[in-house]
Design a protein around this motif. Structure first.
Motif, PDB file in Angstrom:
ATOM      1  N   LEU A 111      29.160  42.612  32.718  1.00  0.00           N
ATOM      2  CA  LEU A 111      30.374  43.365  32.433  1.00  0.00           C
ATOM      3  C   LEU A 111      31.492  42.327  32.394  1.00  0.00           C
ATOM      4  O   LEU A 111      31.988  41.889  33.438  1.00  0.00           O
ATOM      5  N   PHE A 112      31.869  41.909  31.216  1.00  0.00           N
ATOM      6  CA  PHE A 112      32.842  40.829  31.085  1.00  0.00           C
ATOM      7  C   PHE A 112      34.218  41.299  31.555  1.00  0.00           C
ATOM      8  O   PHE A 112      34.637  42.422  31.285  1.00  0.00           O
ATOM      9  N   GLY A 113      34.884  40.424  32.294  1.00  0.00           N
ATOM     10  CA  GLY A 113      36.182  40.765  32.865  1.00  0.00           C
ATOM     11  C   GLY A 113      36.079  41.646  34.102  1.00  0.00           C
ATOM     12  O   GLY A 113      37.097  42.198  34.553  1.00  0.00           O
ATOM     13  N   PHE A 114      34.878  41.777  34.660  1.00  0.00           N
ATOM     14  CA  PHE A 114      34.644  42.683  35.790  1.00  0.00           C
ATOM     15  C   PHE A 114      35.621  42.439  36.940  1.00  0.00           C
ATOM     16  O   PHE A 114      36.115  43.382  37.560  1.00  0.00           O
ATOM     17  N   HIS A 115      35.938  41.192  37.209  1.00  0.00           N
ATOM     18  CA  HIS A 115      36.844  40.865  38.314  1.00  0.00           C
ATOM     19  C   HIS A 115      38.203  41.534  38.132  1.00  0.00           C
ATOM     20  O   HIS A 115      38.829  41.970  39.106  1.00  0.00           O
ATOM     21  N   ASP A 116      38.645  41.675  36.881  1.00  0.00           N
ATOM     22  CA  ASP A 116      39.981  42.203  36.615  1.00  0.00           C
ATOM     23  C   ASP A 116      40.067  43.720  36.768  1.00  0.00           C
ATOM     24  O   ASP A 116      41.139  44.250  37.090  1.00  0.00           O
ATOM     25  N   TYR A 117      38.960  44.427  36.515  1.00  0.00           N
ATOM     26  CA  TYR A 117      39.003  45.888  36.625  1.00  0.00           C
ATOM     27  C   TYR A 117      38.009  46.417  37.663  1.00  0.00           C
ATOM     28  O   TYR A 117      37.718  47.606  37.689  1.00  0.00           O
ATOM     29  N   GLY A 174      42.358  43.750  28.247  1.00  0.00           N
ATOM     30  CA  GLY A 174      42.362  42.694  27.245  1.00  0.00           C
ATOM     31  C   GLY A 174      41.025  42.053  26.961  1.00  0.00           C
ATOM     32  O   GLY A 174      40.975  40.976  26.340  1.00  0.00           O
ATOM     33  N   VAL A 175      39.924  42.679  27.380  1.00  0.00           N
ATOM     34  CA  VAL A 175      38.594  42.138  27.114  1.00  0.00           C
ATOM     35  C   VAL A 175      38.092  42.739  25.807  1.00  0.00           C
ATOM     36  O   VAL A 175      37.891  43.956  25.702  1.00  0.00           O
ATOM     37  N   GLU A 176      37.858  41.919  24.814  1.00  0.00           N
ATOM     38  CA  GLU A 176      37.491  42.419  23.488  1.00  0.00           C
ATOM     39  C   GLU A 176      36.097  43.044  23.486  1.00  0.00           C
ATOM     40  O   GLU A 176      35.869  44.091  22.868  1.00  0.00           O
TER      41      GLU A 176
END
Length: 276
Positions: A111-117, A174-176
């Motif tokens: 899950l890309f960007g997982f840390h942010d969400y 902002g994760v494409e």
């Protein structure tokens, strides 16, 4: 690698094939990384009400306990996973498969960007389930999100909604392309598999041809004669190079295997329902 069929020794599933999962842990041909040495796990259904797990942070190819256990475990429903960490710690609780009740879950990808969400996603998990989360991976959080959306009643619908939420959250941050996934999950009777990525370039995933057809194609292969008619495999990479033995899951697809039945259908994420 997932197996369903007549009971067989786990060692025959893990070590016997030419390109077995143990070989793949060192020499993956199709994975994101060639070596998958950040731990492993196996899950199997035996005498108990829930599946058993054995996990270790050692590389699968170098674990003597795994070879000892596998030579004594005979099961008709078996899951195995070798791990290459995408950033979370190498610890037992982060090794797949993950378990909840009678369900097992394995996920390749991220899950890309997982840390942010992460906080928002974790807050969406049913409070009654939240306390059972043991590790820190995105894969386990994904499992519990799917459970929240009804995995035990409707696996297809639950994973569609879980992926829909991940994509919504990721894009808000902002994760494409928020998700890359191949998933296998089971309740001990049926096996479901999913192949999908937001980018449309998903990791590889295969299922085996019906055994009676495979025996007709390759009567010279002794191992096929030892497997029952209902034997089916789901695996990230073919376990051996055998013409006609493996069918690739199409891009953005899902499927189910149970005795006497197998199907593959399109997979499309959908906007998740509101979760309290």
């Amino acid at each position: 690698m997932a197996y369903s069929g007549d009971p067989v020794l786990a060692s025959d599933l893990l070590f016997r094939p030419v390109h077995s999962l143990i070989d793949q842990s060192l020499h993956s041909r199709m994975g994101a990384t060639t070596t998958n040495g950040d731990g492993f796990g196996i899950g199997w259904y035996g005498e108990g009400d829930v599946p058993a797990l054995f996990k270790s942070v050692d590389p699968a190819w170098n674990d003597a306990n795994l070879r000892e256990l596998a030579s004594q475990i005979r099961t008709g429903h078996f899951f195995a996973h070798v791990r290459a960490s995408t950033g979370t710690p190498v610890q037992r609780s982060n090794c797949h498969p993950f378990r909840h009740g009678r369900w097992l879950w394995m996920h390749n990808g991220a899950l890309f960007g997982f840390h942010d969400y992460k906080r928002e996603l974790m807050m969406a998990i049913d409070p009654a389930l939240f306390g059972d989360i043991e590790g820190s991976t995105d894969s386990e959080a994904f499992f519990y999100l799917a459970l929240t959306y009804g995995l035990e009643e409707d696996p297809y619908g639950a994973v569609e909604q879980a992926v829909g939420m991940v994509e919504d959250l990721g894009r808000e941050h902002g994760v494409e392309h928020p998700i890359q996934m191949t998933v296998a999950t089971t309740d001990g009777e049926s096996m479901w598999a999913f192949r999908y990525s937001s980018e449309g370039k998903s990791r590889s995933l295969f299922f085996s041809t019906e055994m009676h057809r495979l025996r007709a194609l390759h009567p010279e292969v002794k191992a096929l004669a030892e497997l029952g008619d209902d034997a089916r495999f789901i695996t990230s990479e073919p376990l051996r190079d055998l013409s006609g033995a493996w069918q690739e899951f199409p891009e953005s697809s899902a499927g189910v295997v149970r005795p006497g039945h197998a199907e593959v259908r399109p997979f499309t994420p959908r906007r998740a329902a509101t979760v309290l």
